[in-house]
Scaffold this active site. Sequence first.
Site, PDB file in Angstrom:
ATOM      1  N   GLU A  79      -3.970  -8.964 -13.140  1.00 35.54           N
ATOM      2  CA  GLU A  79      -4.524 -10.030 -12.295  1.00 35.54           C
ATOM      3  C   GLU A  79      -5.780 -10.661 -12.906  1.00 35.54           C
ATOM      4  O   GLU A  79      -6.030 -11.851 -12.708  1.00 35.54           O
ATOM      5  CB  GLU A  79      -4.844  -9.495 -10.896  1.00 35.54           C
ATOM      6  CG  GLU A  79      -3.620  -9.313  -9.985  1.00 35.54           C
ATOM      7  CD  GLU A  79      -2.841  -8.022 -10.217  1.00 35.54           C
ATOM      8  OE1 GLU A  79      -3.229  -7.225 -11.102  1.00 35.54           O
ATOM      9  OE2 GLU A  79      -1.829  -7.798  -9.523  1.00 35.54           O
TER      10      GLU A  79
ATOM     11  N   ASP B 183      -4.979  -6.195  12.461  1.00 31.01           N
ATOM     12  CA  ASP B 183      -4.529  -6.736  11.173  1.00 31.01           C
ATOM     13  C   ASP B 183      -4.043  -8.180  11.255  1.00 31.01           C
ATOM     14  O   ASP B 183      -4.021  -8.782  12.320  1.00 31.01           O
ATOM     15  CB  ASP B 183      -3.441  -5.827  10.599  1.00 31.01           C
ATOM     16  CG  ASP B 183      -3.542  -5.720   9.090  1.00 31.01           C
ATOM     17  OD1 ASP B 183      -3.729  -6.752   8.434  1.00 31.01           O
ATOM     18  OD2 ASP B 183      -3.436  -4.589   8.573  1.00 31.01           O
TER      19      ASP B 183
ATOM     20  N   TYR C 167      -6.895  -4.244  -1.109  1.00 26.25           N
ATOM     21  CA  TYR C 167      -6.402  -3.286  -0.121  1.00 26.25           C
ATOM     22  C   TYR C 167      -7.582  -2.828   0.735  1.00 26.25           C
ATOM     23  O   TYR C 167      -8.591  -2.368   0.194  1.00 26.25           O
ATOM     24  CB  TYR C 167      -5.782  -2.060  -0.813  1.00 26.25           C
ATOM     25  CG  TYR C 167      -4.926  -2.362  -2.032  1.00 26.25           C
ATOM     26  CD1 TYR C 167      -3.639  -2.878  -1.902  1.00 26.25           C
ATOM     27  CD2 TYR C 167      -5.406  -2.117  -3.320  1.00 26.25           C
ATOM     28  CE1 TYR C 167      -2.849  -3.141  -3.021  1.00 26.25           C
ATOM     29  CE2 TYR C 167      -4.624  -2.374  -4.437  1.00 26.25           C
ATOM     30  CZ  TYR C 167      -3.348  -2.887  -4.287  1.00 26.25           C
ATOM     31  OH  TYR C 167      -2.580  -3.140  -5.409  1.00 26.25           O
TER      32      TYR C 167
HETATM   33  C1  LIG Z   1      -7.675 -10.103   3.197  1.00 28.15           C
HETATM   34  C2  LIG Z   1      -6.508  -9.346   2.667  1.00 28.15           C
HETATM   35  C3  LIG Z   1      -6.348  -8.007   2.973  1.00 28.15           C
HETATM   36  C4  LIG Z   1      -5.278  -7.284   2.488  1.00 28.15           C
HETATM   37  N1  LIG Z   1      -5.161  -5.963   2.815  1.00 28.15           N
HETATM   38  C5  LIG Z   1      -4.156  -5.241   2.283  1.00 28.15           C
HETATM   39  C6  LIG Z   1      -4.071  -3.843   2.553  1.00 28.15           C
HETATM   40  O1  LIG Z   1      -4.874  -3.273   3.275  1.00 28.15           O
HETATM   41  N2  LIG Z   1      -3.060  -3.144   1.962  1.00 28.15           N
HETATM   42  C7  LIG Z   1      -2.148  -3.742   1.139  1.00 28.15           C
HETATM   43  O2  LIG Z   1      -1.275  -3.049   0.616  1.00 28.15           O
HETATM   44  N3  LIG Z   1      -2.188  -5.078   0.906  1.00 28.15           N
HETATM   45  C8  LIG Z   1      -3.177  -5.829   1.448  1.00 28.15           C
HETATM   46  N4  LIG Z   1      -3.248  -7.169   1.192  1.00 28.15           N
HETATM   47  C9  LIG Z   1      -2.205  -7.815   0.372  1.00 28.15           C
HETATM   48  C10 LIG Z   1      -2.390  -7.499  -1.103  1.00 28.15           C
HETATM   49  O3  LIG Z   1      -3.678  -7.804  -1.525  1.00 28.15           O
HETATM   50  C11 LIG Z   1      -1.399  -8.282  -1.942  1.00 28.15           C
HETATM   51  O4  LIG Z   1      -0.106  -7.863  -1.592  1.00 28.15           O
HETATM   52  C12 LIG Z   1      -1.598  -8.107  -3.441  1.00 28.15           C
HETATM   53  O5  LIG Z   1      -0.576  -8.784  -4.122  1.00 28.15           O
HETATM   54  C13 LIG Z   1      -1.609  -6.653  -3.822  1.00 28.15           C
HETATM   55  O6  LIG Z   1      -1.772  -6.514  -5.205  1.00 28.15           O
HETATM   56  P1  LIG Z   1      -0.617  -5.841  -6.058  1.00 28.15           P
HETATM   57  O7  LIG Z   1       0.544  -6.806  -6.025  1.00 28.15           O
HETATM   58  O8  LIG Z   1      -1.203  -5.703  -7.425  1.00 28.15           O
HETATM   59  O9  LIG Z   1      -0.300  -4.546  -5.410  1.00 28.15           O
HETATM   60  C14 LIG Z   1      -4.326  -7.915   1.683  1.00 28.15           C
HETATM   61  C15 LIG Z   1      -4.475  -9.260   1.360  1.00 28.15           C
HETATM   62  C16 LIG Z   1      -5.547  -9.981   1.836  1.00 28.15           C
HETATM   63  C17 LIG Z   1      -5.684 -11.422   1.477  1.00 28.15           C
HETATM   64 MN   LIG Z   2      -0.393  -6.282  -9.322  1.00 29.96          MN
END
Ligand SMILES: Cc1cc2nc3c(=O)[nH]c(=O)nc-3n(C[C@H](O)[C@H](O)[C@H](O)COP(=O)(O)O)c2cc1C
Ligand SMILES: [Mn+2]
Length: 499
Positions: free
Chosen positions: A228, A277, A171
Amino acid sequence: MRDLRDWISLLEREGELVRVAAEVDPDLEITEIVDRTVKAGGPALLFENPKGAQHALLINQFGTERRMCLAFGVERLDDVARKVSDILEMQPPSGLMDKVRGLQKLKSVADSRAHSVRRGPVHEIVLQGDEIDLSLLPVQRCWPGDPAPFITLPAVITHDPRSGTRNVGMYRMQVIDRKTTFMHWQIHKDGRADWLATEGRIPVAVALGLDPVTAYSASAPLPKHIDEFMMAGFLRGEPVELVKGVTVDIEVPAHAEIVLEGYIEHDELGTEGPFGDHTGYYTAQEPFPVFHLTAMTMRKGAIYPSIVVGKPPQEDAWLGKATERIFLPAVRATVPEIVDYDLPVAGAFHNCCIVSIKKAFPGHASKVMHSIWGLGMLSLTKCVIVVDEHVNVHDYEQVMFYAGANVDPARDVVLAEGPLDHLDHAPERQFIGGKLGIDATAKWVEEGARPWPQEIEMSPEIRDLVDRRWSEYGIGSVPAARNGGVGQTERSLRQLLRR
Ligand SMILES: Cc1cc2nc3c(=O)[nH]c(=O)nc-3n(C[C@H](O)[C@H](O)[C@H](O)COP(=O)(O)O)c2cc1C
Ligand SMILES: [Mn+2]
């Protein structure tokens, strides 16, 4: 690979990394360099002298299919998927050898859990109190409309206050000052759920600079109860080593380059954004929680990892493609009639999903559309295009052919409603809006079609004949015949990225 340094050495040995000694500004300049490099299919870049910072910056480590495969130690990303499907598709053993193999597989899962160790290089330098200073790091301001620098490639670690389960997510974090940032926990994400379930303060640790598989795992859309780091251990074939945080009760990767420790209050929000973004637009300002640092720990000579998102294709295309391939077995475990799927990079992943199916009954395509709209993060997909099993979902010209030829818009288009991506600016209301399904399969009489015509195909004998005789014709080299005939100029993602 144990850590980012092993990965950088591998990239160097493979001719996949360029060191940039010139002083380069993390304020916009690096973005422009990387944007050009990514789109040309160029190398990973290690900026050794980012202006105004004490640490080197690594970027574009994931920017090509080859590097992504090197990261996972495979020839093709589908080989990673095979490892996952091996586990998901385990059948009851039928003989002794089967039992032994089954046990080995189960052991590989059991051995994936992260290991606790007593000490790790991530604590070579420990900064606390007034020593904490994010401006030591070359945090990028990515786009001209960004109000501040953003940490873009973090692995944010939290625990569910009820179950204790660990979550790791990627994030973005907008820097507010030396010791505080925002935490961009979008509405559907696990880190946000941990925060909302915690009364008062939730401890948070942020790992920066990891081996590539562990870094990838933070972006993987796993169900909330799955750690993860365990997935990373499974995919690496070697558990992630963790060490206790200095000021938080959270274990952090022992070989991370940098760890930011701190907390987030349940009720403290500030105005985050705008941020250029992966939608290709600036996302609007919105309230997000504030992360307070209580410690900053590092290895000596720590390397700061970064990524730039923006109009696709960008480096994150390959993180997304890895997820698409790795999660196919899980998708098929739930919806077995799915043969393959493709999330076009240009569709920013959640805007479009092309899916091929073994059609077995009238209305089957519509069933699969609704399955996609009900599956994990795929539920945010705006448009689903369904094709028959013989169609190559990765060949967008072929898909366009069937979406044109096989579709009666009055009969074959499904309009539905459902949740949309947090960042989608198009719907009337945030978070919710329309869904479009296009059934591009061959239709059956039971589905209200006239008898379906036969597709044109050359006979195999004539193809073989022409293959054999080609040089006799004196025409020069021409691409070999292919099934279906359409999509001669198949534009694979690789070509898109290297145009
Ligand atoms: C480069 C990159 C930046 C990201 N930035 C965000 C972000 O700012 N906020 C967000 O909620 N997800 C963001 N994501 C997507 C999350 O990392 C992704 O949905 C991930 O599954 C979140 O983990 P979680 O499922 O445990 O919540 C980003 C992904 C990438 C590859
Ligand atoms: Mn998760």
